[in-house]
Design an enzyme around this catalytic site. Sequence first.
Site: not given
Length: 772
Positions: A149, A270, A85-86, A81, A57
Site C-alpha cells: 500500500d 567507477d 476507513e473511507d 483495505h 489504488h
Amino acid sequence: MEKNKYNKYINLEELMEKSGKYLPDFDENRFRKAFEFSEKAHRGQFRKDDKTPYFIHPLMVVKKLVDIHADEDILIAAMLHDVPEDTEHTLHEINELFGEKVSFLVDGITKLSKVQYRHNMPERQVESLKKLFLHSAKDPRVIIIKLADRLHNMSTLYNIPESEKRLRIARETLEIFVPMANLLGIQDYKAKLEDLCFKYLFPSEYEKLKNELEARRQKNAPDLKNFIDTLKDSFKKIDLNAEISERKQNLYTIYKKLSAKGKSLDELEDRITVRIIMKTIPHCYEALGVVHGLFTPKISKFKDYIASPKINQYQSLHTMVFGIDGILTDVQIRTKEMHLEAKYGIAANFFKNKKGEISDDVRSSWVNKIIEIEKNMKASEDFLEGLKLDIFQERIFVFTPKGETIDLPNKATAIDFAYCIHSDVGNRALKANINGKDMPINTELHTGDVVKIIIDNDIVPSLSWLSFAKTNLAKSKIHTFLKKVGKKRKFGEGHKILQKEFDIAGLGLVENIPMKKLNAQIISKFGKKYKNHNDLYNSVVEGDIKAVDIAKSLRKSSKKYMGGVKVNVKVVAKNRFGLLKDVSNVFYKHAIDITYLKGWTHSKQQDAYFNVQVLVNDLENIGHIFDELEQVDGVKYIYRIPNLAVYISYGLVLLTGFFWAFHPLFFRWFIHSDYIDYNSIVTSLVIYSSLFLLFILVLFTTYIMKNYLPFVRKKRLFWIVVFGFPILAVSILLFELFYYNLRLSWLAILIELLIIYLFLGRSFLSFRKNNI
C-alpha cells in the site's frame, strides 16, 4: 460488473489468471465479489489528481502483491483495505462477506492508516501504532499488505500539492516502513521505497546521483559485457550452468555509503555490479573460485553470507575483483532460492508452498520484541524511542562462544549483549572478551564479533551504565535492579551521578543548592516536585528524571566557540601500554576538535596523567566522554577543570600567601608607627580585622576549591591541609603575640578558631556522607 472502464489501468482477467497460476485453489468468484464490493464502495471517489478513480489504488496494491505470489486472503484484504476507513461500509460487513481472516487483516491495515508518524505523535496515534504491531504479532501479513500500500502511495506522491506533506510522508516512510521491509527481508520493496523517499527528501542529490550512475553505466557497458562473456566462457568449459546479469544498484544505499565516508557525489568510484545465480550452494563456491581465478580479488571486501546469514536471513557470496581494465567489479553469487529470499524476504514463503505459511518465519520474530517494549515503556515517547532504538535501527549480529547468533541494533554495546543473554549476566558484567581480547562493557559491537561476558559477583549495575546501554531491554533491566536496592545505596548512587553532572556543568555541590531553588526549575521544566535532596536522588536512580536534565535546567548557556563549547578535562589512570590510545579514542569519538592533549607519568611510573582541551557540541557530550572513560581499563579519576574556578583559586591562594607572608611586617610597622596609639581600641580593631580577613581568605579559598574543583576536593591531602592550616596559623600567631608583645584577647582568637573548625568540620562530614 463495472470492470471495463478500469482496463486502461489494469486488466482484471490477466490479474486473476496470473494469481491462478501460483494458487491452485484460487477462488475466482470470491475474488470478483471482493472486486465488485470495493469498486462500488469507492465509486465516485478520486485520487489526489482529481482524475484517477480511487479504486485504482487498491487494484494496484493487489497487483504488487500478486507479483510476490501473495495468498488469496492477502489479495482480497488488499482489495478492501481502505473500505472501512473511507466509505460507509463497516468491518462487520467485510467479516460477514469474506470471513474472519480477511476482516482481521483489513482491521490491522486500517489502524496503521490512522497514524501520521512524527517525533511528537499524539497519544492516540501511538496507540494505533501499538495495535498494528499487536495485530502483526498474530499475523505478519498485515505488514506485507501495508508495505505494498505504501509503495503505491509513494509512487504517486507527486500528486500531493503540499510540499510539507510530501516531505512528512517521505520521512515517515523512511523511518518506519523501510525498516519494516528490511526486517521482513523484502529487499525489493525496501530498495524501491528508499529511492522514492530519496527523490523527495534530497531531490538535487537524487537527480545528480541518478544521472551520474546512468552515464557511467553506459560508459562501462562494453566492459560489463566483456566481463560477463568471460565468465560465461569459463563456466561453459567446466559444465557450470549459471545466470549472469548486471545488478542495478539502489541509489539511496550508494548515497548513504558516500555520506558515511564523508565523500561527495563527485568522489563516487567507477564500479560495475554483477549477479550470478547458481543451482546449488556447492556451485556457488565453485563459481567463486572461477571468478577469483580469472580476476584479482580485493580480499577485504569478501563476505560469506551463505555460511553466516544476516538477521533477515539474507544469503549470498559477496566479493569485489579488479575486473576488465582494472575496473572494480562487485559480484554477488547465490542460488535461485536465495535470490527469491533476498528479493521478497518473508514473502518468499509464498513461492515455496501452496499455503504460504509465514507466521513461524524467524523474520517475523521482531514483532514480539515490540510487544516486550510496549510492556516496559510507560510513556508514548518512550515507546517510540524504543521502536527506533531496538527495532528500526539497522541490525548487527554477534555470536556467543558456542556459535549462537544474537540479534542487536546497530551501535549496541557489550552490556546490551550481556542483558540479551540473561538479566543476571548483565547485572554482574565486569568486562567482555571480544574476539579473544578483554574489553570494557561499553565497547561497541560489530557484526561477526564473538563475545563472552566475564562476570563478577561483586559487580552491580550503576546508573552510569545507562549512558552506553543502547537497547531498551538493557535500560529497563538496569532500572529494575536499581529500584530494588536499599534506600541508602540509592541516595548515594543518585548523589554521585547528579554531582558528576553538576561538576561537568560547573554548578558546585548539589547539597549547597537549596531544594526550593531546585524545585522551582524542576517544576517549570518537568512538572515534578521533590520533598528533599534524598527524594531527588531516589528519583534519579529509578529513572523518573535524568541527572543531565536537572543540570541543564540550572545551567547557564555556555559560551560557544567555533560552533561548540570548550572544555578542559583531567584524567588520572594506572599507567599501562596502550592507555594513551584508549583515552584519546574516547575523546575523538565525541569531540568536534581536540585543542591539545598532554600526557605524562609519575616518577615511579605508576600513574599517568592527561590534560585535554576539547571542543564539544554541548556539555551532554562531556557526560558521555566521562561515562566511557570510566570504563577504560585503569582509569581512576576524570574531572572537568573549570578555568574560571582554577584562576580564582590560584588568585586566592597567592593573595592569602602574600597576606600571610607580609602580615608580620605590617604588624611591626603598625605597632611602631608614630601615628598609632598602641593602647587604643582602633589598634585592636585593625589587628583583629586583619586576622579575621586572613581567616576569611582561607575559608573562601577552601569553599571555592571544594565546590568547583572536584580534582582537589577528593584528595586526602586537600583536607589535611585545610584542617592543618588554621593550627599552623594559630601557632605562628602565638609566636607573634610574644614577639611583638601584642595585647590581644585570647577569647576572641579561640572564638574565631572555633568558627573556622565548625565550618570545616561540617563541610568534611557532608563530603563523607555523600561519598561513602
